[in-house]
Design a protein around this motif. Structure first.
Motif, PDB file in Angstrom:
ATOM      1  N   LEU A  16      45.927  38.934  23.625  1.00  0.00           N
ATOM      2  CA  LEU A  16      47.192  39.579  24.008  1.00  0.00           C
ATOM      3  C   LEU A  16      47.309  39.652  25.523  1.00  0.00           C
ATOM      4  N   ARG A  39      40.253  41.401  22.631  1.00  0.00           N
ATOM      5  CA  ARG A  39      38.908  41.857  22.992  1.00  0.00           C
ATOM      6  C   ARG A  39      38.958  43.287  23.541  1.00  0.00           C
ATOM      7  N   THR A  99      44.556  26.685  26.849  1.00  0.00           N
ATOM      8  CA  THR A  99      44.417  25.444  27.617  1.00  0.00           C
ATOM      9  C   THR A  99      42.989  24.914  27.492  1.00  0.00           C
TER      10      THR A  99
HETATM   11  N1  LIG Z   1      50.121  32.666  32.070  1.00  0.00           N
HETATM   12  C1  LIG Z   1      50.758  31.513  32.081  1.00  0.00           C
HETATM   13  O1  LIG Z   1      51.757  31.322  32.801  1.00  0.00           O
HETATM   14  C2  LIG Z   1      50.328  30.381  31.161  1.00  0.00           C
HETATM   15  C3  LIG Z   1      51.218  29.312  30.940  1.00  0.00           C
HETATM   16  C4  LIG Z   1      50.821  28.276  30.088  1.00  0.00           C
HETATM   17  C5  LIG Z   1      49.572  28.294  29.507  1.00  0.00           C
HETATM   18  N2  LIG Z   1      48.710  29.336  29.771  1.00  0.00           N
HETATM   19  C6  LIG Z   1      47.409  29.313  29.092  1.00  0.00           C
HETATM   20  O2  LIG Z   1      47.425  30.329  28.108  1.00  0.00           O
HETATM   21  C7  LIG Z   1      46.094  30.834  27.921  1.00  0.00           C
HETATM   22  C8  LIG Z   1      46.141  32.351  28.063  1.00  0.00           C
HETATM   23  O3  LIG Z   1      46.612  32.601  29.364  1.00  0.00           O
HETATM   24  P1  LIG Z   1      47.110  34.060  29.788  1.00  0.00           P
HETATM   25  O4  LIG Z   1      47.917  33.870  31.030  1.00  0.00           O
HETATM   26  O5  LIG Z   1      47.699  34.759  28.613  1.00  0.00           O
HETATM   27  O6  LIG Z   1      45.697  34.704  30.177  1.00  0.00           O
HETATM   28  P2  LIG Z   1      45.357  36.244  30.463  1.00  0.00           P
HETATM   29  O7  LIG Z   1      46.587  37.041  30.704  1.00  0.00           O
HETATM   30  O8  LIG Z   1      44.305  36.238  31.506  1.00  0.00           O
HETATM   31  O9  LIG Z   1      44.733  36.724  29.073  1.00  0.00           O
HETATM   32  C9  LIG Z   1      43.507  36.197  28.666  1.00  0.00           C
HETATM   33  C10 LIG Z   1      43.237  36.628  27.261  1.00  0.00           C
HETATM   34  O10 LIG Z   1      41.984  36.060  26.860  1.00  0.00           O
HETATM   35  C11 LIG Z   1      41.118  37.141  26.477  1.00  0.00           C
HETATM   36  N3  LIG Z   1      39.749  36.753  26.773  1.00  0.00           N
HETATM   37  C12 LIG Z   1      39.239  36.327  27.949  1.00  0.00           C
HETATM   38  N4  LIG Z   1      37.951  36.008  27.818  1.00  0.00           N
HETATM   39  C13 LIG Z   1      37.611  36.274  26.539  1.00  0.00           C
HETATM   40  C14 LIG Z   1      36.422  36.143  25.785  1.00  0.00           C
HETATM   41  N5  LIG Z   1      35.295  35.670  26.345  1.00  0.00           N
HETATM   42  N6  LIG Z   1      36.439  36.494  24.480  1.00  0.00           N
HETATM   43  C15 LIG Z   1      37.580  36.961  23.893  1.00  0.00           C
HETATM   44  N7  LIG Z   1      38.734  37.121  24.556  1.00  0.00           N
HETATM   45  C16 LIG Z   1      38.762  36.756  25.860  1.00  0.00           C
HETATM   46  C17 LIG Z   1      41.602  38.348  27.242  1.00  0.00           C
HETATM   47  O11 LIG Z   1      41.142  39.511  26.626  1.00  0.00           O
HETATM   48  P3  LIG Z   1      41.020  40.899  27.441  1.00  0.00           P
HETATM   49  O12 LIG Z   1      42.382  41.547  27.373  1.00  0.00           O
HETATM   50  O13 LIG Z   1      39.964  41.628  26.724  1.00  0.00           O
HETATM   51  O14 LIG Z   1      40.627  40.538  28.855  1.00  0.00           O
HETATM   52  C18 LIG Z   1      43.119  38.143  27.100  1.00  0.00           C
HETATM   53  O15 LIG Z   1      43.561  38.500  25.813  1.00  0.00           O
HETATM   54  C19 LIG Z   1      45.213  30.168  28.978  1.00  0.00           C
HETATM   55  O16 LIG Z   1      44.493  29.133  28.383  1.00  0.00           O
HETATM   56  C20 LIG Z   1      46.228  29.650  29.985  1.00  0.00           C
HETATM   57  O17 LIG Z   1      45.759  28.504  30.667  1.00  0.00           O
HETATM   58  C21 LIG Z   1      49.072  30.391  30.562  1.00  0.00           C
END
Ligand SMILES: NC(=O)c1ccc[n+]([C@@H]2O[C@H](COP(=O)([O-])OP(=O)(O)OC[C@H]3O[C@@H](n4cnc5c(N)ncnc54)[C@H](OP(=O)(O)O)[C@@H]3O)[C@@H](O)[C@H]2O)c1
Length: 298
Positions: A16, A39, A99
């Motif tokens: 999330l 998490r 990703t």
């Molecule tokens: N943000 C963008 O603009 C965007 C656009 C396109 C694609 N993406 C891709 O989408 C994916 C998610 O990106 P996001 O921006 O949503 O990232 P984010 O806001 O940093 O969220 C990361 C998520 O992963 C969880 N997480 C991290 N390490 C973990 C682990 N070892 N075990 C279990 N959960 C873990 C985090 O949990 P916690 O809350 O516990 O930290 C959080 O739910 C990535 O692969 C990113 O490259 C992002």
């Protein structure tokens, strides 16, 4: 969504963060049963107010959803999190939106198939605020039947495109799209630095660059046709003409003390093509040495 496709799905969202939360919220707003797991459990609280059920464990979350959307930081997080679901993955469709590299996508497909689940890999082209709109688009590859079955739900997140059954394809296409974008951004920052060397502001330059790039976009289908056919004889813009232009750009950049960066690599390619007797071919022919790598032209 067409009226006859409207039905309520049970969707589990693992992760999330910036992308996972709006994904879960979009599905809740459309009346789907959404179970969430994160998490750090506190991040689920706002979604509970929107109607989500919170699962205490990954296995519990996966049990709840026929469709399991994974939106975690990176491949390792997705792999290790799904490993905790074990046999609960049976008969689920796992859509991994994290990703990854193409090879990581293929490995994860094998991992979940080993537990009796179908796998789709997804690449999200969009920002968090564009989830649930047509500004974003999501690419998928992997199990075609699973995509067809859940297409209506996936389409709620962003226009959904299935590229083929190889799970790595969506990640390849994602990288190629990012590559086109980054090359443009690299050119932009170089141009901004070059203009700064004569006192011009980047914001003054942007309107003209936008007009120029719009014209270039219209040129891409012609270049693509040439590349696909491997035929470059009738190009409107030749290798020799472009080599002269890019050589000028590199020379003036150096004279102004601005590293020529991205343009030096293009000049190498154009120089090589001309040296090999292809100066009269279309610009698109510089793809040929990239398809068949050889020693650099010195
Ligand atoms: N943000 C963008 O603009 C965007 C656009 C396109 C694609 N993406 C891709 O989408 C994916 C998610 O990106 P996001 O921006 O949503 O990232 P984010 O806001 O940093 O969220 C990361 C998520 O992963 C969880 N997480 C991290 N390490 C973990 C682990 N070892 N075990 C279990 N959960 C873990 C985090 O949990 P916690 O809350 O516990 O930290 C959080 O739910 C990535 O692969 C990113 O490259 C992002």
């Amino acid at each position: 969504m067409r009226e006859n496709q409207r039905h309520t799905s049970r969707v589990s969202v693992l992760g999330l963060g910036r992308m996972g939360a709006p994904i879960a919220r979009t599905l809740l707003a459309q009346g789907h049963h959404v179970t969430v797991w994160n998490r750090t459990p506190e991040r689920a609280e706002p979604l509970v107010r929107d109607g989500a059920r919170v699962a205490g464990t990954v296995a519990e979350a996966v049990s709840d959803g026929e469709l399991v959307l994974v939106t975690l930081l990176d491949h390792e997080a997705a792999r290790d999190t799904l490993a905790r679901a074990g046999e609960r993955l049976r008969d689920r469709v796992v859509v991994n939106l994290t990703t990854s590299t193409p090879q990581q996508a293929r490995e994860l497909a094998g991992q979940v198939a080993g537990h009796g689940a179908q796998y789709l890999d997804g690449a999200m082209l969009g920002l968090p605020e564009t989830v649930g709109t047509t500004e974003a688009f999501f690419l998928y590859s992997g199990d075609a039947e699973a995509f067809a079955r859940h297409h209506a739900v996936l389409e709620l997140l962003a226009p959904a495109h299935h590229l083929g059954t190889d799970p790595g394809l969506a990640e390849f296409e994602d990288l190629a799209l990012l590559g086109g974008g980054y090359a443009t951004l690299a050119g932009f920052v170089h141009s901004a630095a070059l203009l700064a060397s004569v006192g011009r502001r980047a914001s003054e330059f942007v309107p003209l660059l936008s007009r120029w790039l719009t014209g270039l976009l219209a040129f891409l289908p012609e270049l693509a046709r040439e590349i696909d056919a491997g035929a470059y004889a009738d190009g409107a813009s030749t290798v020799a003409m472009n080599r002269t232009a890019v050589a000028g750009l590199v020379e003036v950049s150096r004279a102004q003390g601005v590293p020529p960066g991205p343009h030096a690599a293009l000049l190498d390619l154009l120089t090589r093509r001309e040296a090999e007797g292809h100066g009269g071919d279309s610009f698109a022919s510089v793809v040929e040495p990239l398809r068949r790598p050889g020693p650099p032209v010195g």
